[in-house]
Design an enzyme around this catalytic site. Structure first.
Site, PDB file in Angstrom:
ATOM      1  CD  GLU A 235       4.414  10.437   1.839  1.00 19.19           C
ATOM      2  OE1 GLU A 235       3.852  11.137   0.953  1.00 19.19           O
ATOM      3  OE2 GLU A 235       4.339   9.195   1.852  1.00 19.19           O
TER       4      GLU A 235
ATOM      5  CD  GLN B 204       3.251   2.523   4.017  1.00 22.11           C
ATOM      6  OE1 GLN B 204       3.066   2.631   2.806  1.00 22.11           O
ATOM      7  NE2 GLN B 204       2.270   2.311   4.878  1.00 22.11           N
ATOM      8  CG  PHE B 205       9.385   1.829   2.488  1.00 18.05           C
ATOM      9  CD1 PHE B 205      10.302   0.788   2.624  1.00 18.05           C
ATOM     10  CD2 PHE B 205       8.030   1.527   2.440  1.00 18.05           C
ATOM     11  CE1 PHE B 205       9.858  -0.526   2.717  1.00 18.05           C
ATOM     12  CE2 PHE B 205       7.595   0.216   2.532  1.00 18.05           C
ATOM     13  CZ  PHE B 205       8.505  -0.818   2.678  1.00 18.05           C
ATOM     14  CB  ALA B 206      14.027   6.288   4.377  1.00 17.64           C
ATOM     15  CG  ASP B 207      13.185   4.510  -0.538  1.00 20.18           C
ATOM     16  OD1 ASP B 207      14.040   4.256  -1.385  1.00 20.18           O
ATOM     17  OD2 ASP B 207      13.092   3.883   0.546  1.00 20.18           O
ATOM     18  CG  PHE B 208       7.626   6.502   0.089  1.00 19.84           C
ATOM     19  CD1 PHE B 208       8.021   6.344  -1.232  1.00 19.84           C
ATOM     20  CD2 PHE B 208       7.146   5.392   0.772  1.00 19.84           C
ATOM     21  CE1 PHE B 208       7.947   5.110  -1.862  1.00 19.84           C
ATOM     22  CE2 PHE B 208       7.071   4.153   0.151  1.00 19.84           C
ATOM     23  CZ  PHE B 208       7.464   4.013  -1.160  1.00 19.84           C
TER      24      PHE B 208
ATOM     25  CG  HIS C 233      10.130   0.044  -1.575  1.00 22.76           C
ATOM     26  ND1 HIS C 233       9.672   0.319  -2.830  1.00 22.76           N
ATOM     27  CD2 HIS C 233       9.047   0.118  -0.759  1.00 22.76           C
ATOM     28  CE1 HIS C 233       8.367   0.543  -2.792  1.00 22.76           C
ATOM     29  NE2 HIS C 233       7.956   0.431  -1.550  1.00 22.76           N
TER      30      HIS C 233
END
Ligand code: TPP
Length: 635
Positions: A374, A396-400, A441
């Site tokens: 990222e 891919q997910f906000a968490d990342f 996630h």
């Protein structure tokens, strides 16, 4: 000569700090002279030679170091921390490694535009330990980007010797791991640096690909002047002193009869005068007079949004996810300089299938699968923007987004304010809980960014807003974070305009009109509020969907508070330090005399998000909303 002068000025307390590149001059000069003037270079803190070789006016350069208005950052940033497109130089942020991802983006833009240009980015040997270095080299390898990754191996990273920084014998060995060409050369030999880079650049322009270039050298002075060189063995210092690149090159030219003593004296006089003249201008100026309005205005690139209405009344039923996809597709059609980047977004269509079919329509050049990195990709977004392109980076997910955090808060957010370069990047973040996906996630992390000047944040709650705000975010030349709730993707649908349109960033929407209380919320909160209010038919609430969190609609919130005198702020994010805290503080400061009760926040528990559905349900605020409304009305 500039370096020598700076050391004197430092002792006289006339400048604040100096990072010396003495002993390493051949690398900066050799690389810069070997490239064309319009090829970008991303230097580090010891690369004065890049700036002088690009013939930057001394007075402007010195003014920059003095923090005065004639410099490149209006006194906002120091030393070499600035860029200038006029000289095709992008200066570093202090974090070192992030430069490499930006270089990738510039090289990608050159490649997509078929400009046949090379980009060079500098690294210290210490900085190569950062993940950012690895990410960017790997991306350049996979994408065949024409980047020369220069490593100035000068034996130390501050006081840490190479033996405690890395295990490889030579950085050239790392090329195998990345599957790219890598070379190691004598960085103290100007002609060797120049010839190597010139030949490499010719080759890379014809056949784009990255190269690692280790330049062996030595840092003759301390990390910065104040820190000294006590820890450096004397013999090592003497060994490298004999290899001084400037002296040796001068001797070489004398021996070859290219120059003579007279020439040297005349040249020295000429440069001395140039330095003195430049310093006179820089020292003549005082520090900038602070003007708060300018400081605040310059955070963003100038932009007045012109809202685009749909050209016809044509509508079709769309789920939340279809609306996002539609907005993205129409933006790709509208802006041929827009590039999409993300994991699995190409042939696979993204994990949520938002970009399904995009590769066939727009090609692999503009719809790019990325490696899992990222930080490099957000950095590449800034690089594309420097070359006048737009990008959308999909997490891919906000968490990342944690992996790209530094690039967002320190590069995207600060670049315009620092040196006037816009960061035309949209980051999409599939967010939120409710599907029992556990702590990594399901997070709501908008508050991490809400605190950062220089970012805009939008967070739609319905398909119409999702499309209009995404198109608006892409049009905006500033960095915009676009949060999209995963649970809404396929659970709601409505009739959405089929044409391209935008909605105003910063404008809230009144979902329902009422006098009893104001519920200020966004995202999933809007749906929870509607559901709970349906169970309380006697209560008439003013429900406000913020839609934009940065900037947020103070006018509509203020009006609502004045009307109802009771406020409940609802968000899915955890309570402490959440967006509700800021809105509550603002209401207290600005609408205190209209309030009949304290401002109430209803939010998730201050814990990580649990996996099991029962625990997740308990974590989320929805179950606590009804009683909170009733309590507020009873107050
Ligand atoms: C992410 C980050 N960590 C730590 C620092 C502090 N720091 C600044 S320069 C430096 C040493 C850099 O060494 P190297 O990359 O070898 O470059 P050199 O100074 O030798 O030219 C350190 C530790 C920083 N600027 N950024």
């Amino acid at each position: 000569m500039i370096e020598e002068k700076m050391l004197i000025l430092l002792r006289q307390n006339k400048i604040s700090k100096w990072f010396s590149g003495i002993g390493q001059e051949a690398i900066a000069v050799g690389v810069t002279e070997a490239l064309s003037e319009d090829e970008y270079i991303l230097p580090m803190h010891r690369n004065l030679g890049v700036f002088t070789s690009r013939k930057m006016p001394f007075e402007k350069l010195f003014a920059q170091w003095q923090g005065t208005m004639k410099g490149y950052t209006k006194g906002r940033d120091r030393s070499f921390h600035f860029g200038t497109n006029a000289h095709h130089i992008v200066g570093m942020i202090s974090h070192l490694g992030p430069q490499n991802g930006v270089a990738d983006g510039i090289a990608l833009a050159c490649k997509l535009k078929d400009e046949k240009k090379v980009t060079a980015v500098f690294n210290g040997d210490g900085g190569t330990s950062e993940g950012d270095f690895h990410e960017a080299v790997n991306v350049a390898a996979v994408w065949d980007l024409p980047v020369i990754f220069i490593i100035e191996n000068n034996g130390y990273g501050l006081s840490t010797p190479s033996s405690e920084q890395f295990r490889c014998e030579s950085f050239a060995d790392k090329g195998v791991g990345y599957g790219i060409q890598a070379l190691s050369i004598d960085g103290n030999n100007l002609l060797e640096v120049f010839d190597t880079v010139r030949l490499l650049a010719e080759d890379l322009r014809r056949q784009p690909r990255p190269v690692l270039l280790e330049c062996r050298t030595f840092r003759m002075r301390g990390h910065e002047e104040a820190s000294g060189t006590k820890y450096v063995p004397k013999e090592l210092q003497a060994h490298w002193a004999a290899k001084d690149p400037v002296e040796n090159f001068e001797q070489f030219l004398l021996k070859q009869g290219v120059i003579n003593g007279e020439y040297i004296a005349a040249k020295r006089n000429e440069i001395k005068k140039e330095i003195e003249d430049g310093l006179a201008v820089a020292f003549d100026e005082t520090h900038p007079v602070a003007d708060t309005e300018t400081e605040v205005t310059d955070v963003f690139a100038p932009y007045v949004q012109v809202v685009v209405p749909p050209v016809s009344g044509s509508k079709s039923e769309k789920r939340f996810i279809d609306a996002i996809s539609d907005g993205l597709r129409q933006s790709m059609e509208r802006f041929d300089n827009l590039v999409l980047m993300g994991q699995d977004i190409a042939e696979y269509g993204g994990v949520f299938k938002i970009t399904e079919g995009f590769v066939n329509k727009f090609g692999k050049g503009r719809v790019r699968n990325t490696p899992i990195c990222e930080s490099a990709i957000v950095g590449a977004g800034l690089g594309l923007s420097i070359k006048g392109m737009k990008s959308m980076v999909e997490m891919q997910f906000a968490d990342f987004v944690t992996e790209g955090f530094n690039q967002i808060v320190n590069n995207l957010a600060k670049t315009h304010w620092r040196w006037g370069q816009q960061a035309d990047v949209v980051v999409r973040l599939p967010t939120g809980a409710g599907s029992a996906a556990g702590p990594f996630h399901s997070q709501s992390n908008e508050a991490w960014f809400f605190h950062t000047p220089g970012l805009k944040i939008v967070y739609p709650s319905n398909p119409t807003d999702a499309k209009g705000l995404l198109c608006a975010a892409i049009e905006d030349p500033n960095p915009v974070l676009y949060f999209e709730h995963k649970l809404l993707y396929r659970s709601i649908k409505e009739s959405v305009p089929t044409d391209y349109y935008t909605l105003k960033i910063g404008e809230a929407h009144r979902v329902s009109d009422g006098d009893d209380l104001s519920i200020i919320t966004y995202g999933m909160g809007v749906h929870w509020a509607k559901e709970v209010l349906a169970e309380l038919p006697a209560i008439r609430a003013d429900v406000i969907d913020l839609r934009s969190l940065l900037p947020w609609d103070k006018e509509m919130v203020g009006d609502s508070v004045k009307k109802t005198s009771r406020v409940l702020i609802l968000h899915e994010d955890t309570l402490t330090g959440g967006i509700g805290a800021e809105i509550s503080a603002w209401i207290t400061e600005n609408c205190f005399r209209f309030l009949d009760a304290p401002v109430i926040r209803v939010a998730s528990l201050d814990t990580p998000i649990p996996f099991a559905p029962t625990l997740e349900h308990n974590f989320l605020p929805k179950a606590r909303l009804k009683s909170a409304i009733e309590n507020l009305l009873r107050f």
